[in-house]
Write an enzyme that holds these catalytic residues in place. Structure first.
Site, PDB file in Angstrom:
ATOM      1  N   GLU A 128       0.864  -1.178   0.000  1.00 18.51           N
ATOM      2  CA  GLU A 128       0.000   0.000   0.000  1.00 18.51           C
ATOM      3  C   GLU A 128       0.901   1.229   0.000  1.00 18.51           C
ATOM      4  O   GLU A 128       1.442   1.608   1.032  1.00 18.51           O
ATOM      5  CB  GLU A 128      -0.921  -0.020   1.230  1.00 18.51           C
ATOM      6  N   CYS A 151      -2.025   9.458   2.527  1.00 14.58           N
ATOM      7  CA  CYS A 151      -1.547   8.896   1.255  1.00 14.58           C
ATOM      8  C   CYS A 151      -2.538   9.090   0.116  1.00 14.58           C
ATOM      9  O   CYS A 151      -2.154   9.085  -1.051  1.00 14.58           O
ATOM     10  CB  CYS A 151      -1.209   7.411   1.414  1.00 14.58           C
TER      11      CYS A 151
END
Length: 455
Positions: free
Chosen positions: A209, A243
């Site tokens: 991720e 993010c």
């Protein structure tokens, strides 16, 4: 810290079938839920200490998010674990076919500092639900949150089932080389490449991720007031250290000035005339990141903000206008409260440039034109995103979260977390009937009959 012994102990515990029953998994999820609830104030205090997050923001984006994952897994676990029947094929008729999910084994989860509670325990929920053992490595940058996570793990789970590693006693390079059944990493592409290299000889399943520069398109038909409010929030929650935050804006030039005006108005409404003193604006994690962000600011393109406080590690929200793809702020993921605006005149031309950039983790589009929406969804590659909103896609446990290409591989949340931490095992159960055509001798008569039934 003897990593080899830790891995060996967890492997033996797993091979003893201790983690595989529904009852065991459900009990561990309940244990984790109770521990999180019992430590609510300590968790929120740790997040405040690490990132100066307000209690409200920590509760919504970290504490409650994890509880939501646990409750969703508990509610659906029995259904997820059931074997799933699939249709027969002509070549296997009348045999029955099905698949079921089995745990992978010893899982290493490496979590980051920006959402240190959410991004540690969120993946842990999926690993528990799937029936794995877990070695959890949290960030040394978010020390207070790592300490409360360590306490929760230590007080509630056996080391051979779930263990939290002590950063001060850890050889990080050695950690990345050990053999696991699954490595789940949240962070940047640099460490991801080290993990891939370290695990190549083991052929370990990897979930990465990552991040990247997530574009946010504001098209000429967008509701500018709504877009500005949502973007201003999404870009400054956690001080932009998210993010999937909109990294930069690509804005139709005809609505750019109106958008900037509304962004300024919303940022002032959120954080006041002196954002540095506002407790709702978190800090930058450390001085290195603080200095990096200051280095991305172009004073000549600054149209809003610019204040900062080194002692508090706070940067007031910033808007930069007329940014170019070659500017320093476009050279890396920002991960801070800086809003660069790239105006465009032609949608096809700007999308052509976007499509040549590394595939982003997220893409956001503000438009009331269904044709534009369809065009973006059809033509632009990205991991996840939203139309006329930002960040909120991660709040739905029915949506998979993950990246593509440079922004990651594999996904999780809800069912997708359970699935990702599992192996889908396909099974055929034969009947008493046996297909004589598959056996030699292969006669012309049998061949003609085979061609007739198979077409």
């Amino acid at each position: 810290m003897d990593l080899d012994q830790i891995i060996k102990n967890q492997k033996e515990f797993f091979l003893g079938n201790n983690t595989k029953s529904y009852e065991f998994r459900k009990r561990q999820l309940e244990k984790l839920e109770n521990a999180v609830r019992d430590n609510e104030e300590k968790i929120l205090a740790a997040l405040e200490k690490d990132l100066r997050k307000s209690k409200f923001e920590s509760f919504v984006t970290e504490y409650h998010f994890v509880l939501g994952e646990i409750k969703f897994a508990k509610k659906n676990l029995k259904k997820w674990m059931k074997k799933k029947r699939v249709r027969k094929s002509l070549t296997t008729f009348p045999a029955k076919s099905f698949y079921l999910y089995e745990p992978l084994g010893v899982t290493l989860i490496i979590s980051p500092w920006n959402y240190p509670f959410n991004l540690s325990l969120g993946p842990l929920v999926g690993a528990i639900a799937a029936g794995n053992t877990v070695i959890l490595k949290t960030s040394s940058k978010s020390k207070a949150t790592s300490e409360i996570i360590s306490k929760i793990i230590m007080d509630n789970f056996r080391d051979e089932y779930i263990i939290h590693l002590d950063n001060e006693k850890l050889d990080y390079d050695d950690l990345l080389r050990k053999k696991y059944d699954h490595v789940f990493y949240t962070g940047g592409p640099g460490i991801a490449k080290k993990i891939m290299k370290g695990q190549a000889n083991n052929l370990t399943k990897l979930t990465l991720e990552l991040g990247g520069k997530s574009p946010c398109l504001v098209e000429k038909t967008a509701d500018i007031k709504m877009a500005a409010k949502k973007i201003a929030w999404a870009k400054t929650v956690n001080a932009g250290q998210t993010c999937i935050a909109p990294d930069f804006l690509i804005v139709d030039r005809s609505v750019k000035d109106d958008l900037i005006l509304e962004l300024k108005r919303n940022l002032n409404n959120f954080y006041g005339e002196n954002p540095i003193e506002n407790k709702d604006l978190p800090r930058i994690i450390n001085e290195n990141h603080f200095d990096r962000l200051l280095g991305l600011i172009d004073e000549e393109k600054l149209v809003f903000g610019g204040g900062f406080d080194r002692e508090k590690l706070k940067i007031a929200p910033i808007i930069m206008d007329e940014v170019d793809f070659f500017d320093p702020v476009m050279g890396e993921e920002i991960f801070g409260p800086i809003i660069p605006i790239i105006p465009y005149n032609n949608l096809d031309e700007i999308l052509a440039k976007i499509k040549r950039l590394p595939k982003p983790l997220a893409f956001y589009a503000y438009t009331q034109d269904k044709n534009v929406e369809d065009k973006i969804l059809r033509e632009v590659e990205f991991g996840n995103g939203a139309i006329n909103d930002s960040l909120m896609q991660v709040s739905n446990p029915n949506l998979e979260f993950g990246g593509v290409g440079n922004s990651g591989q594999g996904g999780y949340h809800g069912y997708f977390g359970f699935m990702n931490f599992s192996n889908r095992k396909s099974i055929l159960r034969a009947s008493k009937f046996d297909n004589f055509l598959k056996y030699p001798p292969y006669t012309k008569k049998n061949f003609d009959f085979l061609k007739k039934i198979l077409g």
